[in-house]
Motif scaffolding. Structure first.
Motif, PDB file in Angstrom:
ATOM      1  N   PRO A 241      50.806  40.111  34.088  1.00  0.00           N
ATOM      2  CA  PRO A 241      50.179  39.635  32.773  1.00  0.00           C
ATOM      3  C   PRO A 241      49.054  40.265  32.576  1.00  0.00           C
ATOM      4  O   PRO A 241      48.078  40.249  33.258  1.00  0.00           O
ATOM      5  CB  PRO A 241      50.297  38.260  32.931  1.00  0.00           C
ATOM      6  N   ALA A 242      49.003  40.946  31.381  1.00  0.00           N
ATOM      7  CA  ALA A 242      47.544  41.669  30.934  1.00  0.00           C
ATOM      8  C   ALA A 242      46.557  40.747  30.821  1.00  0.00           C
ATOM      9  O   ALA A 242      45.312  41.122  31.081  1.00  0.00           O
ATOM     10  CB  ALA A 242      47.920  42.423  29.562  1.00  0.00           C
ATOM     11  N   GLY A 243      46.833  39.478  30.561  1.00  0.00           N
ATOM     12  CA  GLY A 243      45.918  38.319  30.039  1.00  0.00           C
ATOM     13  C   GLY A 243      45.145  38.052  31.513  1.00  0.00           C
ATOM     14  O   GLY A 243      44.195  37.363  31.339  1.00  0.00           O
ATOM     15  N   GLN A 244      45.869  38.358  32.582  1.00  0.00           N
ATOM     16  CA  GLN A 244      45.235  38.047  33.945  1.00  0.00           C
ATOM     17  C   GLN A 244      44.508  39.238  34.397  1.00  0.00           C
ATOM     18  O   GLN A 244      43.449  39.226  35.129  1.00  0.00           O
ATOM     19  CB  GLN A 244      46.255  37.301  34.803  1.00  0.00           C
ATOM     20  N   VAL A 245      45.300  40.341  34.285  1.00  0.00           N
ATOM     21  CA  VAL A 245      44.952  41.562  35.119  1.00  0.00           C
ATOM     22  C   VAL A 245      43.855  42.271  34.571  1.00  0.00           C
ATOM     23  O   VAL A 245      42.977  42.539  35.202  1.00  0.00           O
ATOM     24  CB  VAL A 245      46.145  42.676  35.086  1.00  0.00           C
ATOM     25  N   LEU A 246      43.576  42.293  33.066  1.00  0.00           N
ATOM     26  CA  LEU A 246      42.595  42.919  32.461  1.00  0.00           C
ATOM     27  C   LEU A 246      41.057  42.385  32.641  1.00  0.00           C
ATOM     28  O   LEU A 246      40.191  42.680  33.104  1.00  0.00           O
ATOM     29  CB  LEU A 246      42.740  43.308  31.058  1.00  0.00           C
ATOM     30  N   PRO A 247      40.991  40.997  32.395  1.00  0.00           N
ATOM     31  CA  PRO A 247      39.977  39.939  33.048  1.00  0.00           C
ATOM     32  C   PRO A 247      39.275  40.524  34.268  1.00  0.00           C
ATOM     33  O   PRO A 247      38.255  40.628  34.671  1.00  0.00           O
ATOM     34  CB  PRO A 247      40.210  38.767  32.539  1.00  0.00           C
ATOM     35  N   ARG A 248      40.402  40.603  35.241  1.00  0.00           N
ATOM     36  CA  ARG A 248      39.843  40.599  36.701  1.00  0.00           C
ATOM     37  C   ARG A 248      39.469  42.150  36.813  1.00  0.00           C
ATOM     38  O   ARG A 248      38.503  42.300  37.355  1.00  0.00           O
ATOM     39  CB  ARG A 248      41.344  40.581  37.645  1.00  0.00           C
ATOM     40  N   LEU A 249      40.074  43.060  36.354  1.00  0.00           N
ATOM     41  CA  LEU A 249      39.436  44.439  36.296  1.00  0.00           C
ATOM     42  C   LEU A 249      38.054  44.502  35.652  1.00  0.00           C
ATOM     43  O   LEU A 249      37.212  45.080  36.326  1.00  0.00           O
ATOM     44  CB  LEU A 249      40.318  45.254  35.295  1.00  0.00           C
ATOM     45  N   VAL A 250      37.936  43.995  34.570  1.00  0.00           N
ATOM     46  CA  VAL A 250      36.569  43.925  33.939  1.00  0.00           C
ATOM     47  C   VAL A 250      35.369  43.502  34.740  1.00  0.00           C
ATOM     48  O   VAL A 250      34.279  43.933  34.804  1.00  0.00           O
ATOM     49  CB  VAL A 250      36.446  43.689  32.498  1.00  0.00           C
ATOM     50  N   THR A 251      35.824  42.161  35.324  1.00  0.00           N
ATOM     51  CA  THR A 251      34.963  41.319  36.129  1.00  0.00           C
ATOM     52  C   THR A 251      34.423  42.124  37.451  1.00  0.00           C
ATOM     53  O   THR A 251      33.526  42.048  37.840  1.00  0.00           O
ATOM     54  CB  THR A 251      35.791  39.970  36.384  1.00  0.00           C
ATOM     55  N   GLU A 252      35.688  42.774  38.098  1.00  0.00           N
ATOM     56  CA  GLU A 252      35.173  43.523  39.308  1.00  0.00           C
ATOM     57  C   GLU A 252      34.318  44.760  39.051  1.00  0.00           C
ATOM     58  O   GLU A 252      33.622  45.089  40.088  1.00  0.00           O
ATOM     59  CB  GLU A 252      36.553  43.960  40.166  1.00  0.00           C
ATOM     60  N   VAL A 253      34.462  45.288  38.003  1.00  0.00           N
ATOM     61  CA  VAL A 253      33.476  46.433  37.690  1.00  0.00           C
ATOM     62  C   VAL A 253      32.241  45.904  37.357  1.00  0.00           C
ATOM     63  O   VAL A 253      31.038  46.505  37.671  1.00  0.00           O
ATOM     64  CB  VAL A 253      34.120  47.218  36.467  1.00  0.00           C
ATOM     65  N   TRP A 254      32.165  44.814  36.284  1.00  0.00           N
ATOM     66  CA  TRP A 254      30.673  44.386  35.756  1.00  0.00           C
ATOM     67  C   TRP A 254      30.248  42.963  35.912  1.00  0.00           C
ATOM     68  O   TRP A 254      29.423  42.566  35.415  1.00  0.00           O
ATOM     69  CB  TRP A 254      30.716  44.943  34.362  1.00  0.00           C
ATOM     70  N   GLY A 255      31.068  42.367  36.881  1.00  0.00           N
ATOM     71  CA  GLY A 255      30.820  40.912  37.148  1.00  0.00           C
ATOM     72  C   GLY A 255      31.288  40.048  36.180  1.00  0.00           C
ATOM     73  O   GLY A 255      31.637  40.535  35.169  1.00  0.00           O
ATOM     74  N   PRO A 256      30.985  38.557  36.297  1.00  0.00           N
ATOM     75  CA  PRO A 256      31.718  37.722  35.557  1.00  0.00           C
ATOM     76  C   PRO A 256      31.015  37.827  34.085  1.00  0.00           C
ATOM     77  O   PRO A 256      29.850  38.159  33.898  1.00  0.00           O
ATOM     78  CB  PRO A 256      31.135  36.137  36.096  1.00  0.00           C
ATOM     79  N   ALA A 257      31.721  37.740  32.932  1.00  0.00           N
ATOM     80  CA  ALA A 257      31.239  37.562  31.564  1.00  0.00           C
ATOM     81  C   ALA A 257      30.027  36.911  31.292  1.00  0.00           C
ATOM     82  O   ALA A 257      29.963  35.708  31.901  1.00  0.00           O
ATOM     83  CB  ALA A 257      32.493  37.350  30.745  1.00  0.00           C
TER      84      ALA A 257
END
Ligand code: BJW
Ligand code: ZN
Length: 257
Positions: A241-257
């Motif tokens: 699900p994109a709602g799970q995958v995209l936040p993980r991707l972005v968090t792994e690149v730049w850390g938690p929002a």
């Protein structure tokens, strides 16, 4: 060919996608109905994809509207009502964060969606290549109006000229808005990473952007529940699900929002 998707594969995909994003100079994203599925909005194809037993290819056309505008408006009244209750999901927010990170000239969000949820989530520059449910256009004088999601009369008419209004969306057999499409194509040929999210990739010319990106040398990343019709053009598949995958991707690149 669809291959079994296990969680190890998703982990490896995310690692590869993180690497590509870290090295990316320019990113373009193409989204489709799947990104809004977790906001409770129906997709066009697949489960729940029919409206009153009809295919979108038969309702979303200028011919259908000429034959029976009330029927076509009913379809859009229902979708606008669903939109009133819908909120962006973590997938929309992750893409808004991606835009803030890369900044305007280096990031372009191209959407086939007409729901406006990217903008609600904070995305600032959104290329709406199929128009918007939040606007109407007069079939007589052409005037375009921002209508938000407030209910409209069964058959809405133009306050300026009395003509019949239509949703300001792109139906089958209609051209895409010229300037918006030109910008989408140019962002696609310029990008080093092309991220495709939640689209079946069967509707053209939008789906053609995926091949354009690949031919221009971009790394193509796909986020979907399953491989799309463009699955064979994809370098990195993120199947979940994109709602799970995209936040993980972005968090792994730049850390938690
Ligand atoms: C998840 C998920 C989760 C689920 N996480 N993922 C033969 C060959 C090639 C082309 C043609 C042809 N015959 C005709 C054409 C052209 C035609 C076309 O492409 N037809 C094909 C269907 C064959 N295209 C057009 O007519 C276009 N215009 C055009 O070509 O003009 C030429 C012209 C030039 C000059 C003068 C005149 C004409 C216009 C296309 C307009 C499309 N409009 C619509 C309706 C918009 C308004 C509305 O919303 O009502 O756009 S149709 C509909 O499909 C909508 C969407 O934007 C579009 C794409 O759908 P999308 O987003 O991909 O959604 P789905 O449902 O298909 O897929 C969802 C995906 O999400 C799935 O993959 C799921 O797995 C996934 N998913 N949950 C991640 N949680
Ligand atoms: Zn008018």
């Amino acid at each position: 060919m669809h291959h079994p998707v296990d969680s190890g594969e998703l982990e490896a995909g995310i690692r590869a996608a993180v690497e590509s994003l870290r090295g990316a100079t320019t990113v373009a994203v193409l989204t489709g109905a799947g990104i809004s599925a977790e906001s409770g909005l129906a997709t066009f194809r697949g489960a729940g994809g029919l409206w009153e037993g009809q295919r979108v290819e038969d309702v979303a056309t200028p011919f259908a509207f000429r034959r029976d505008p009330a029927l076509v408006w009913r379809f859009y009244h229902q979708r606008r009502a669903a939109l009133r209750a819908a909120r962006p999901n973590p997938g929309h927010y992750a893409l808004a964060r991606l835009e803030r990170h890369f900044g305007a000239p280096r990031f372009t969000l191209i959407t086939q969606n007409v729901d406006g949820l990217h903008q609600v989530a904070g995305s600032e520059r959104v290329l709406e290549i199929h128009g918007s449910l939040r606007r109407t256009r007069c079939t007589r004088c052409g005037q375009v109006r921002e209508q938000g999601t407030e209910p409209l009369p069964e058959l809405p008419h133009c306050p300026a000229c009395g003509g019949l209004l239509r949703p300001d969306v792109v139906w089958f057999h209609e051209p895409l808005p010229e300037r918006v499409w030109a910008e989408a194509e140019s962002a696609t040929t310029r990008c080093s990473v092309f991220l495709v999210v939640g689209t079946s990739a069967v509707v053209y010319p939008a789906a053609g952007l995926i091949e354009t990106a690949r031919l221009a040398g971009a790394v193509v990343i796909e986020s979907n529940l399953v491989p799309s019709a463009a699955g064979h053009l994809v370098d990195i598949g993120l199947y979940g699900p994109a709602g799970q995958v995209l936040p993980r991707l972005v968090t792994e690149v730049w850390g938690p929002a």
